[in-house]
Design a protein around this motif. Structure first.
Motif, PDB file in Angstrom:
ATOM      1  N   PRO A 272     -80.321  28.543 -54.172  1.00 56.88           N
ATOM      2  CA  PRO A 272     -80.815  27.617 -55.074  1.00 56.88           C
ATOM      3  C   PRO A 272     -80.199  27.595 -56.462  1.00 56.88           C
ATOM      4  O   PRO A 272     -79.711  28.853 -56.814  1.00 56.88           O
ATOM      5  CB  PRO A 272     -82.191  28.048 -55.128  1.00 56.88           C
ATOM      6  N   THR A 273     -80.186  26.516 -57.038  1.00 57.88           N
ATOM      7  CA  THR A 273     -79.115  26.561 -58.327  1.00 57.88           C
ATOM      8  C   THR A 273     -79.861  27.407 -59.514  1.00 57.88           C
ATOM      9  O   THR A 273     -79.013  28.155 -60.032  1.00 57.88           O
ATOM     10  CB  THR A 273     -79.341  25.448 -58.978  1.00 57.88           C
ATOM     11  N   THR A 278     -78.856  32.542 -62.274  1.00 57.21           N
ATOM     12  CA  THR A 278     -79.209  34.058 -62.884  1.00 57.21           C
ATOM     13  C   THR A 278     -78.047  34.898 -62.504  1.00 57.21           C
ATOM     14  O   THR A 278     -77.744  35.780 -63.420  1.00 57.21           O
ATOM     15  CB  THR A 278     -80.346  34.294 -61.998  1.00 57.21           C
ATOM     16  N   LEU A 279     -77.298  34.944 -61.395  1.00 56.20           N
ATOM     17  CA  LEU A 279     -76.294  35.616 -61.081  1.00 56.20           C
ATOM     18  C   LEU A 279     -75.062  35.407 -61.995  1.00 56.20           C
ATOM     19  O   LEU A 279     -74.546  36.435 -62.438  1.00 56.20           O
ATOM     20  CB  LEU A 279     -75.854  35.665 -59.728  1.00 56.20           C
ATOM     21  N   LYS A 280     -74.838  34.292 -62.477  1.00 53.35           N
ATOM     22  CA  LYS A 280     -73.732  34.001 -63.473  1.00 53.35           C
ATOM     23  C   LYS A 280     -74.197  34.857 -64.697  1.00 53.35           C
ATOM     24  O   LYS A 280     -73.200  35.414 -65.640  1.00 53.35           O
ATOM     25  CB  LYS A 280     -73.567  32.594 -63.657  1.00 53.35           C
ATOM     26  N   LEU A 297     -82.319  30.829 -69.127  1.00 54.78           N
ATOM     27  CA  LEU A 297     -82.706  30.059 -68.155  1.00 54.78           C
ATOM     28  C   LEU A 297     -83.692  28.784 -68.747  1.00 54.78           C
ATOM     29  O   LEU A 297     -83.681  27.728 -68.261  1.00 54.78           O
ATOM     30  CB  LEU A 297     -83.619  30.914 -66.967  1.00 54.78           C
ATOM     31  N   ARG A 298     -84.102  28.950 -69.794  1.00 54.64           N
ATOM     32  CA  ARG A 298     -84.898  28.057 -70.309  1.00 54.64           C
ATOM     33  C   ARG A 298     -84.265  27.093 -70.883  1.00 54.64           C
ATOM     34  O   ARG A 298     -84.058  25.726 -70.888  1.00 54.64           O
ATOM     35  CB  ARG A 298     -85.841  28.555 -71.473  1.00 54.64           C
ATOM     36  N   ASP A 299     -82.894  27.413 -71.695  1.00 48.36           N
ATOM     37  CA  ASP A 299     -81.959  26.580 -72.278  1.00 48.36           C
ATOM     38  C   ASP A 299     -81.204  25.787 -71.003  1.00 48.36           C
ATOM     39  O   ASP A 299     -80.957  24.586 -71.301  1.00 48.36           O
ATOM     40  CB  ASP A 299     -80.871  27.301 -73.028  1.00 48.36           C
ATOM     41  N   THR A 300     -80.821  26.323 -69.943  1.00 46.26           N
ATOM     42  CA  THR A 300     -80.212  25.790 -68.761  1.00 46.26           C
ATOM     43  C   THR A 300     -81.002  24.731 -68.083  1.00 46.26           C
ATOM     44  O   THR A 300     -80.820  24.000 -67.212  1.00 46.26           O
ATOM     45  CB  THR A 300     -79.421  26.659 -67.928  1.00 46.26           C
ATOM     46  N   ASN A 301     -82.494  24.785 -68.226  1.00 49.50           N
ATOM     47  CA  ASN A 301     -83.565  24.054 -67.587  1.00 49.50           C
ATOM     48  C   ASN A 301     -84.592  23.251 -68.530  1.00 49.50           C
ATOM     49  O   ASN A 301     -85.553  23.630 -68.298  1.00 49.50           O
ATOM     50  CB  ASN A 301     -84.108  24.914 -66.446  1.00 49.50           C
TER      51      ASN A 301
END
Length: 550
Positions: A272-273, A278-280, A297-301
């Motif tokens: 999943p994206t 997360t891995l990146k 993650l909040r900023d990318t989503n």
């Protein structure tokens, strides 16, 4: 142990395990350790040591270590009220007092603590993993731990193959009673046992499968697991109606095409994206915790209504179940194998990596709470430094101040090489015109870069910084800055037994209006002391013993 964004983090994790182990042994042993440690380490010594290595606070002072907070506290830190934030700001400032202490004193205290616990209870075994990533600071502390240890005390270090001149190997060569163990790959028989146990079948029933995997994985346990997963996902390894595993040896090669790195990359790209992101993040930052992961993650989503906590849990559930990432009891997120790091790192094209580092640095610079900023300043600065060529004019000066702050904190904690790196990055951002518009920032960066260059014996680099300071601080209004630069040069020359150091120092003083006699006559000394004595008598500061003129 890994290269850490916070000094002593690798060592702190090991001591956290020690504290947990002692607690599990029972109250009597815990009380004995606490009693003997607090008897010999107390007052400001215990405060200093607990600030450098918070996991020891329970033994040294008592109460929680406060180094890691729970998932809810960590991710939703913005939700705390003003009084709570103020309290945490004060606590953070107290922790940062560590950086005003001398490195030698801290090293002495760590050595002292190790000596004490070496003589209590059962033998101690200290395991430090992945020493190839150990920072210079952690290696310096490791030397102190080794020097303070008393028998019975065993050190176990693990590392991947490294250059013979690696700093860790240089230190390890001085260890006594050292045994080197080369962990080879699993042989065909052991691989067969591992595959049989994984699939819950008899050893003889899976020999054809295990022999194939043994050859293609070269006996690497991590690769064996990844190949089994790949075969399962490709349908070449499946459950039949009876619930048992079956495979076709003749078709196995179709299920495994290319190297394990290629297979792993294909698997990661099917995730999943959110899991890929997360891995990146973990690959490009390195040492990371739940709080940092939640912010990014909040900023990318931005469009999702899910909380940071939910985002993190969803992201980690997939990658941890697949054995790609692991979450330790201290809340740190780590990769299970270097191959996963490499495959995750390649999720971003080469020409876009600097931009991604810059993005991560800017997000953390903007989102990290003010009272946690100093804790994560190394992480912020490290990311911005890797995207430094993309720093625009709008962010240039602000980024330079971040490098200055990270360098100061590194220098005060004894991480000299790291501090020189950050100061150098800050200097590279400054323009000639900034000596007029941002004089103090320029002067601080150049002065501290010169100072740390001298400490690391990078004398040519030091001279380059000093020459710039001399030219920009030549006027009388900047006399103090000129003297500071001269002091760095004089101290460096004196350390190298350069007799011209006195001439350099006197020349700098003359530039600032302080002249000294060309010859050090007894009369000059006597007159000077007499004036000082008379002046101090008039001020009634203290009574002086008679001055002798020999």
């Amino acid at each position: 142990m890994s290269s850490s964004s916070r000094p002593y983090q690798g060592i702190a994790s090991a001591f956290s395990d020690y504290c947990s182990a002692v607690e599990q042994r029972g109250q009597d042993e815990w009380d004995e350790v606490v009693s003997k440690v607090r008897r010999d380490i107390k007052g400001d010594e215990s405060e200093l040591l607990s600030k450098a290595i918070p996991s020891l606070r329970r033994i040294l002072i008592g109460g929680p270590c406060n180094e890691h907070v729970s998932l809810l506290q960590n991710i939703n830190v913005h939700s705390c009220d003003k009084s709570c934030q103020q309290h945490r700001i004060e606590e953070e400032k107290k922790q940062d007092d560590i950086f005003s202490e001398s490195q030698s004193r801290l090293t002495y205290l760590i050595k002292k603590f190790i000596t004490i616990i070496s003589n209590i209870g059962d033998p101690i075994v200290l395991l430090l993993d992945d020493m190839q990533w150990a920072s210079t600071t952690d290696l310096n502390v490791l030397q102190s731990i080794y020097q303070g240890a008393r028998n019975p005390f065993m050190f176990i270090f693990t590392c991947r193959p490294m250059e013979l001149n690696h700093p860790f190997l240089t230190i390890a060569n001085d260890f006594h009673n050292k045994t080197d163990i080369d962990l080879g790959q699993l042989n065909a028989q052991t691989t067969n046992e591992l595959v049989a146990e994984t699939l819950e079948v008899d050893n003889n029933d899976c020999k054809d499968l295990s022999n194939f995997i043994s050859c293609t994985s070269n006996g690497n346990p991590f690769y064996i697991r990844q190949q089994l997963i790949s075969l399962r996902e490709s349908g070449h390894l499946c459950n039949n109606e009876k619930g048992t595993w079956e495979w076709d040896v003749d078709l196995l090669e179709e299920g495994i095409s290319g190297t394990v790195h290629v297979l792993l990359s294909k698997r990661i790209k099917k995730l999943p994206t959110l899991s890929q992101e997360t891995l990146k993040i973990c690959a490009y930052i390195g040492t990371i915790d739940l709080y940092i992961l939640g912010l990014i993650l909040r900023d990318t989503n931005k469009d999702t209504k899910k909380s940071n906590q939910v985002l993190v849990k969803e992201a980690l559930s997939v990658v941890t179940n697949d054995g790609l990432l692991a979450l330790d009891h201290n809340g740190a997120i780590t990769f299970t194998h270097d191959t996963v790091i490499e495959a995750s790192f390649h999720l971003i094209e080469h020409d876009k990596r600097a931009s991604y580092h810059r993005y991560l640095g800017k997000v953390l610079d903007d989102k990290v709470c003010p009272h946690l900023r100093q804790r994560y300043i190394f992480t912020i600065a490290a990311q911005l430094s890797r995207g430094i060529e993309l720093i625009d004019e709008v962010d240039r000066i602000h980024t330079a101040t971040i490098f200055l702050s990270a360098g100061e904190k590194s220098l005060a904690s004894g991480a000299i090489s790291e501090s020189l790196f950050f100061f150098g990055r800050g200097v590279s951002l400054m323009h000639d015109a900034d000596w007029t518009t941002n004089y103090r920032l320029c002067c601080d960066l150049y002065t501290k870069a010169a100072d740390t260059a001298a400490l690391t014996s990078s004398f040519e680099e030091m001279e380059s910084y000093l020459n710039c300071l001399y030219s920009k601080c030549a006027c009388k209004a900047r006399c103090v800055d000129y003297l500071n630069a001269s002091f760095i040069q004089v101290r460096s020359m004196a350390a190298r037994d350069d007799r011209d150091s006195l001439k350099v120092g006197l020349s700098a003083l003359r530039r600032c209006g302080e002249s000294f006699p060309s010859q050090n006559l007894t009369m000059h000394t006597a007159v000077g002391l007499a004036r000082i004595r008379a002046s101090m008598k008039m001020s009634k500061v203290l009574s002086l013993a008679p001055i002798r003129y020999d």
